[in-house]
Design a protein around this motif. Structure first.
Motif, PDB file in Angstrom:
ATOM      1  N   TYR A  61       0.828  -1.208   0.000  1.00 56.76           N
ATOM      2  CA  TYR A  61       0.000   0.000   0.000  1.00 56.76           C
ATOM      3  C   TYR A  61       0.866   1.264   0.000  1.00 56.76           C
ATOM      4  O   TYR A  61       1.965   1.283   0.580  1.00 56.76           O
ATOM      5  N   ARG A  62       0.338   2.302  -0.630  1.00 60.80           N
ATOM      6  CA  ARG A  62       0.872   3.652  -0.406  1.00 60.80           C
ATOM      7  C   ARG A  62       0.334   4.123   0.939  1.00 60.80           C
ATOM      8  O   ARG A  62      -0.830   3.853   1.274  1.00 60.80           O
ATOM      9  N   THR A  63       1.133   4.847   1.710  1.00 61.24           N
ATOM     10  CA  THR A  63       0.695   5.268   3.043  1.00 61.24           C
ATOM     11  C   THR A  63       1.044   6.733   3.284  1.00 61.24           C
ATOM     12  O   THR A  63       2.106   7.198   2.852  1.00 61.24           O
ATOM     13  N   SER A  64       0.156   7.435   3.986  1.00 63.93           N
ATOM     14  CA  SER A  64       0.431   8.847   4.294  1.00 63.93           C
ATOM     15  C   SER A  64      -0.276   9.258   5.565  1.00 63.93           C
ATOM     16  O   SER A  64      -1.311   8.688   5.938  1.00 63.93           O
ATOM     17  N   PHE A  65       0.285  10.254   6.215  1.00 68.49           N
ATOM     18  CA  PHE A  65      -0.308  10.850   7.424  1.00 68.49           C
ATOM     19  C   PHE A  65      -0.210  12.360   7.269  1.00 68.49           C
ATOM     20  O   PHE A  65       0.893  12.930   7.195  1.00 68.49           O
ATOM     21  N   PHE A  66      -1.362  13.028   7.196  1.00 66.88           N
ATOM     22  CA  PHE A  66      -1.401  14.478   7.044  1.00 66.88           C
ATOM     23  C   PHE A  66      -2.191  15.085   8.206  1.00 66.88           C
ATOM     24  O   PHE A  66      -3.313  14.643   8.508  1.00 66.88           O
ATOM     25  N   THR A  67      -1.625  16.074   8.841  1.00 66.69           N
ATOM     26  CA  THR A  67      -2.321  16.736   9.948  1.00 66.69           C
ATOM     27  C   THR A  67      -2.174  18.241   9.853  1.00 66.69           C
ATOM     28  O   THR A  67      -1.140  18.753   9.391  1.00 66.69           O
ATOM     29  N   SER A  68      -3.197  18.932  10.284  1.00 63.99           N
ATOM     30  CA  SER A  68      -3.149  20.395  10.333  1.00 63.99           C
ATOM     31  C   SER A  68      -2.555  20.885  11.646  1.00 63.99           C
ATOM     32  O   SER A  68      -2.482  22.082  11.890  1.00 63.99           O
ATOM     33  N   ALA A  69      -2.136  19.956  12.504  1.00 63.57           N
ATOM     34  CA  ALA A  69      -1.567  20.303  13.807  1.00 63.57           C
ATOM     35  C   ALA A  69      -0.039  20.333  13.726  1.00 63.57           C
ATOM     36  O   ALA A  69       0.564  20.214  12.656  1.00 63.57           O
ATOM     37  N   ASP A  70       0.588  20.470  14.884  1.00 70.31           N
ATOM     38  CA  ASP A  70       2.042  20.509  15.020  1.00 70.31           C
ATOM     39  C   ASP A  70       2.490  19.182  15.617  1.00 70.31           C
ATOM     40  O   ASP A  70       2.220  18.892  16.785  1.00 70.31           O
ATOM     41  N   LEU A  71       3.198  18.377  14.841  1.00 73.35           N
ATOM     42  CA  LEU A  71       3.583  17.036  15.284  1.00 73.35           C
ATOM     43  C   LEU A  71       4.747  17.019  16.257  1.00 73.35           C
ATOM     44  O   LEU A  71       5.160  15.947  16.715  1.00 73.35           O
ATOM     45  N   ARG A  72       5.260  18.179  16.598  1.00 74.43           N
ATOM     46  CA  ARG A  72       6.319  18.206  17.608  1.00 74.43           C
ATOM     47  C   ARG A  72       5.765  17.911  19.006  1.00 74.43           C
ATOM     48  O   ARG A  72       6.520  17.565  19.913  1.00 74.43           O
ATOM     49  N   PHE A  73       4.454  18.045  19.161  1.00 74.02           N
ATOM     50  CA  PHE A  73       3.838  17.770  20.460  1.00 74.02           C
ATOM     51  C   PHE A  73       4.126  16.345  20.889  1.00 74.02           C
ATOM     52  O   PHE A  73       3.835  15.386  20.169  1.00 74.02           O
ATOM     53  N   GLN A  74       4.705  16.205  22.085  1.00 72.18           N
ATOM     54  CA  GLN A  74       4.985  14.892  22.671  1.00 72.18           C
ATOM     55  C   GLN A  74       5.719  13.969  21.695  1.00 72.18           C
ATOM     56  O   GLN A  74       5.523  12.758  21.705  1.00 72.18           O
ATOM     57  N   ASN A  75       6.556  14.578  20.829  1.00 67.69           N
ATOM     58  CA  ASN A  75       7.444  13.790  19.965  1.00 67.69           C
ATOM     59  C   ASN A  75       6.680  12.920  18.967  1.00 67.69           C
ATOM     60  O   ASN A  75       7.186  11.873  18.519  1.00 67.69           O
ATOM     61  N   CYS A  76       5.471  13.329  18.593  1.00 66.82           N
ATOM     62  CA  CYS A  76       4.674  12.523  17.666  1.00 66.82           C
ATOM     63  C   CYS A  76       5.334  12.381  16.301  1.00 66.82           C
ATOM     64  O   CYS A  76       5.181  11.350  15.633  1.00 66.82           O
ATOM     65  N   ASN A  77       6.062  13.404  15.859  1.00 66.21           N
ATOM     66  CA  ASN A  77       6.730  13.323  14.557  1.00 66.21           C
ATOM     67  C   ASN A  77       7.741  12.177  14.518  1.00 66.21           C
ATOM     68  O   ASN A  77       7.842  11.447  13.538  1.00 66.21           O
ATOM     69  N   ASN A  78       8.480  12.010  15.617  1.00 63.86           N
ATOM     70  CA  ASN A  78       9.473  10.934  15.672  1.00 63.86           C
ATOM     71  C   ASN A  78       8.794   9.562  15.715  1.00 63.86           C
ATOM     72  O   ASN A  78       9.242   8.600  15.080  1.00 63.86           O
ATOM     73  N   TYR A  79       7.706   9.473  16.473  1.00 63.17           N
ATOM     74  CA  TYR A  79       6.965   8.205  16.543  1.00 63.17           C
ATOM     75  C   TYR A  79       6.441   7.810  15.163  1.00 63.17           C
ATOM     76  O   TYR A  79       6.595   6.654  14.723  1.00 63.17           O
ATOM     77  N   LEU A  80       5.831   8.747  14.454  1.00 64.48           N
ATOM     78  CA  LEU A  80       5.246   8.451  13.148  1.00 64.48           C
ATOM     79  C   LEU A  80       6.305   8.123  12.104  1.00 64.48           C
ATOM     80  O   LEU A  80       6.041   7.382  11.150  1.00 64.48           O
ATOM     81  N   ALA A  81       7.505   8.656  12.290  1.00 65.95           N
ATOM     82  CA  ALA A  81       8.591   8.378  11.350  1.00 65.95           C
ATOM     83  C   ALA A  81       8.981   6.904  11.328  1.00 65.95           C
ATOM     84  O   ALA A  81       9.605   6.433  10.377  1.00 65.95           O
ATOM     85  N   HIS A  82       8.594   6.162  12.369  1.00 66.93           N
ATOM     86  CA  HIS A  82       8.929   4.740  12.479  1.00 66.93           C
ATOM     87  C   HIS A  82       7.707   3.845  12.261  1.00 66.93           C
ATOM     88  O   HIS A  82       7.713   2.685  12.659  1.00 66.93           O
ATOM     89  N   ARG A  83       6.637   4.378  11.655  1.00 63.77           N
ATOM     90  CA  ARG A  83       5.403   3.602  11.503  1.00 63.77           C
ATOM     91  C   ARG A  83       5.126   3.159  10.073  1.00 63.77           C
ATOM     92  O   ARG A  83       4.015   2.723   9.767  1.00 63.77           O
ATOM     93  N   GLY A  84       6.079   3.277   9.175  1.00 67.15           N
ATOM     94  CA  GLY A  84       5.875   2.791   7.813  1.00 67.15           C
ATOM     95  C   GLY A  84       5.082   3.721   6.919  1.00 67.15           C
ATOM     96  O   GLY A  84       4.500   3.272   5.918  1.00 67.15           O
ATOM     97  N   PHE A  85       5.035   4.991   7.211  1.00 70.47           N
ATOM     98  CA  PHE A  85       4.356   5.965   6.349  1.00 70.47           C
ATOM     99  C   PHE A  85       5.311   6.456   5.259  1.00 70.47           C
ATOM    100  O   PHE A  85       6.470   6.771   5.542  1.00 70.47           O
ATOM    101  N   ASP A  86       4.809   6.538   4.023  1.00 69.45           N
ATOM    102  CA  ASP A  86       5.604   7.141   2.945  1.00 69.45           C
ATOM    103  C   ASP A  86       5.729   8.644   3.145  1.00 69.45           C
ATOM    104  O   ASP A  86       6.772   9.229   2.880  1.00 69.45           O
TER     105      ASP A  86
END
Length: 827
Positions: free
Chosen positions: A532-557
């Protein structure tokens, strides 16, 4: 990603001033041709009328106006930037320094009605204030300018402290009393010596106790002005202030005794200075704590500090800036000065009353006896406030920090061998699954997760606000779950549960912050491995509680937040001046999804859109619809939910345009709820009531669903294990969810660790809330009492409560071991 709320309790930060737009205009008025208004009689001219509004406390002002007996749409065409809404014209005014100006083209000899709508204060914060005292009605006879001065009437909401804005009044009062005492000294020719080091500490300590009692009175709902009419209230406030009294008395005794023991004058002076600084800090915290308790129900804790990224999150900064203004700072300074004036007054009064030896002993005896009597009766008094409302803010914070890593009863209680082993996916198979066959063309999955979306506000859940026209439009191709819950009312905890089909870690700490690289399969990683192609788009700030780093390891393109997505309507937070949290208009997510889909039209896809506007401070820049609610923030929040429905409509439209509706499963849910005064709470992370936990869940697809509704209990962990079987993908054995389409369940588990250590258990209609911090229990029957207004707890429920406690203990210990085993694998 939380926190209306939450972080209004820090002491003083620098204030800032709002920016104003410069304005320049031609001072000459004009007569316009009557041809521009064809509906007007030909004998009338159009005048250019200037309106000046002197509003030094405002940052954004609209002129709201109309002309009687004329079609208003004609006037819209004559006046730039003017909008017509519900029979009124709205025109933004331009500002130069403290004055807002506008030039209108209006017909001569017609009646002109106008008023002023203030939408932002000088700091740039959103407000909703109609200056009703500065409105006007006049016959337009000439082009003379209109000049009006703003009339600011205090608009109080349930989230504001009255005393916090009355420091100046306390200062005036104590200044007057001090002046009177000074005059008495002069008239009687009495010389009062300056207080000794010991006396300074003692009388400053007594003053601290009295002013803290004043602050405490508002927290527990006692009007200080009522003391004279009802002296019994004095006993109540002593009871409420006992924690403050104990804390201040302890430090006063310590400082006083150390001061008596030390003989060196310089060290004594240093000790006094330290006590004075400590006293200032205590008095500031005492009055700021009023707003904290209003919002959180109890003082600020270390767990809240962690939740706010140690005040580094945008939401924390926004909350601070929303509630710290020049006025508040000035009033806090006034209370600090009042503290020293009161100490002087008490010392002077004491010296006057004890000028003679025999009078001294009588005075001391009477004071001691009075204090003992008051203390005795205070503990005989019944109280109706919670423990959080009477806790000292400083000792509460220190205590929460010391106990931060300690576990509750549920972690340690012994689970007997004969008790049933906890099964996270426990359920009963349905006789008839909700989907007859999995042989269909549905292969794509699209999630829309709505930030802070409480189910109770949506049309399908009885909201009554008409927020969901697009969701209602697709109701016939939707499966709705009536009882969908988050396990913890926090965004990053829900993120882990949705993607990883797991209960969250039972801690105030989070996986995203502490273990972003955790080795655990998620929907995105599983589907990525299945092509599958995968993506995660948010209108928020992913720096909150290190969410950007967590999502970077979840297999999203692709993982993109507001800072990476092109959007004309963004709201930013910078270090020098901040009025909103970082983010952008949620509607921009539809455009970003559209562009991503068009890059590859052949490959199956999984995408997740996560909104932000539903989170405090409920950013909404356009004209708001009035939903008739008393709370301004609540009204803005409802407008944000309506905007989210627009996003859903845009997404469905782009799927239809690409012929993807039938092949795509659209999942719409919320990450947690949002409270606006229910159970005396605001925001979402302070409790585990229905308004905190219950979210909407819509599964939309024209092939699979026909408007059905499901009444059994569902949770965040169940989403991945429901979605993957629909598209023919196997689910990992380690996942904890169940398939909502083929099983049923009547149990749920919840927790929230930030204000109090709260654990919840739901069994059919019965819900149990265990407050491990205060050692209290609440029991509700949600069938008879869906708003949780009647606590059914009583001493005869021992067997029932023991069973519920055992269930929670089994869950907590299983989940603690489950997370530890995953983390051990990484080591």
């Amino acid at each position: 990603m939380n926190t209306k709320c939450l972080f209004l309790i820090i002491t003083i930060i620098s204030f800032f001033s709002g920016c104003h737009h410069e304005y320049s205009s031609d001072k000459n008025t004009k007569i316009l041709a009557i041809d521009s208004l064809p509906s007007l009689p030909t004998h009338h001219s159009i005048l250019e009328k200037e309106i000046n509004y002197i509003a030094p406390q405002s940052g954004s002002v609209y002129l709201v106006w109309n002309i009687e007996n004329l079609p208003l749409d004609e006037l819209v065409a004559l006046n730039d930037n003017t909008k017509l809404n519900k029979g009124k014209l709205y025109t933004p005014m331009s500002a130069i320094r403290d004055t807002f100006k506008i030039k209108l083209n209006v017909p001569q000899n017609y009646t002109f009605n106008y008023s002023f709508w203030i939408t932002k204060n000088r700091q740039g914060h959103y407000i909703d204030y109609w200056d009703s005292k500065s409105h006007g009605r006049m016959q337009v006879s000439d082009d003379d300018p209109i000049i009006k001065k703003a009339n600011y009437s205090k608009v109080e909401t349930k989230t504001e402290s009255k005393l916090l804005s009355k420091g100046w009044l306390a200062l005036i009062f104590f200044t007057g009393v001090f002046s009177l005492l000074y005059l008495i000294e002069k008239k009687w020719l009495i010389h009062i010596k300056a207080p000794s080091h010991f006396e300074t500490i003692v009388f400053l300590g007594i003053s601290l106790i009295l002013l803290q009692a004043l602050a405490r009175s508002e927290i527990v709902g006692i009007n200080p002005l009522s003391y004279t009419n009802n002296p019994k209230l004095i006993v109540k406030i002593i009871r409420a202030s006992f924690s403050d009294f104990s804390f201040v008395a302890s430090i006063t005794i310590v400082f006083g005794l150390v001061g008596l023991w030390i003989k060196n004058v310089k060290i004594k002076n240093a000790l006094n200075l330290l006590f004075i600084l400590f006293a200032i800090f205590i008095i500031i915290v005492a009055f700021v704590n009023i707003t904290t308790v209003i919002l959180l129900g109890k003082p600020f804790t270390y767990q809240w500090l962690y939740y706010s990224d140690f005040l580094g999150s945008d939401e924390a900064k926004t909350a601070l800036q929303e509630n710290i203004s020049l006025s508040i700072i000035v009033n806090l300074v006034a209370y600090c000065i009042s503290l020293f004036l009161l100490a002087k007054i008490l010392h002077g009064t004491y010296k006057l009353l004890t000028a003679k030896k025999n009078l001294k002993y009588i005075t001391l005896s009477l004071l001691s006896l009075t204090m003992m009597v008051l203390l005795f009766f205070s503990f005989k008094t019944d109280v109706n406030w919670t423990k959080g409302k009477s806790e000292n803010a400083i000792t509460s914070f220190v205590n929460s920090m010391m106990k931060a890593n300690s576990n509750s009863y549920f972690f340690d209680t012994e689970i007997t061998a004969d008790e049933e082993t906890f099964d996270p996916a426990k359920s009963t198979p349905l006789k008839t699954p909700l989907i007859d066959s999995y042989h269909h063309q549905v292969k794509n999955v699209l999630f829309i997760v709505l930030e802070s979306a409480g189910a109770t506000y949506f049309d399908a859940y009885g909201g009554g606000f008409e927020l969901s026209p697009n969701l209602n439009k697709y109701a016939k191709q939707t499966l709705i779950f009536d009882q969908m819950y988050t396990h913890t009312p926090s965004t990053n905890f829900s993120l882990v549960s949705i993607l990883g089909s797991m209960y969250p870690i039972i801690s105030f700490k989070s996986i995203t912050q502490e273990n972003p690289e955790i080795d655990h399969p998620t929907m995105s990683s599983v589907l990525k491995n299945n092509g599958y192609r995968t993506s995660f788009f948010t209108s928020a700030d992913l720096r909150f509680q290190n969410c950007n780093n967590y999502l970077a390891h979840r297999g999203f393109d692709n993982v993109e937040d507001f800072s990476m997505i092109k959007c004309d309507n963004q709201f930013h937070l910078d270090h020098a001046k901040f009025t909103e949290g970082n983010g952008m208009d949620d509607l921009c997510l539809a455009d970003r999804l559209s562009r991503w889909l068009d890059l590859n039209t052949d490959q199956n896809f999984f995408s997740m859109l996560w909104t932000v506007q539903g989170h405090y401070p409920y950013f909404f820049e356009e004209e708001e619809q009035d939903y008739g609610v008393s709370n301004l923030s609540f009204n803005r929040y409802l407008n944000c939910l309506k905007r989210n429905d627009e996003l859903i409509g845009l997404v469905m439209q782009l799927l239809e345009e690409r012929g993807l509706v039938s092949s795509t499963l659209l999942v719409v849910t919320g990450d947690h709820g949002e409270a606006f005064g229910q159970h005396s709470q605001y925001g979402h992370a302070t409790g585990i009531y229905e308004e905190n936990l219950k979210v909407p869940l819509y599964l939309i697809n024209p092939i699979l669903f026909n408007g059905e509704r499901v009444k059994d209990i569902a949770g965040m962990k169940d989403l991945a294990t429901t979605v993957l079987p629909i598209i023919g993908v196997d689910t990992p054995e380690i996942w904890q969810g169940r398939n909502l389409l083929s099983t049923t369940s009547n149990e749920a588990f919840y927790f929230a660790p930030w204000s109090d250590y709260l654990f919840g258990y739901r069994n059919d209609h019965m819900k149990y809330i265990f407050n491990e911090t205060e050692n209290t229990v609440k029991v509700y029957n949600l069938k008879n009492d869906p708003k949780e207004l009647t606590n059914l707890y009583n001493n005869k429920m021992n067997v029932e409560l023991i069973n519920a406690r055992h269930k929670v203990s089994a869950w907590v210990q299983f989940q603690d071991n489950y997370i530890n085993q995953i983390l051990k694998k990484e080591q």
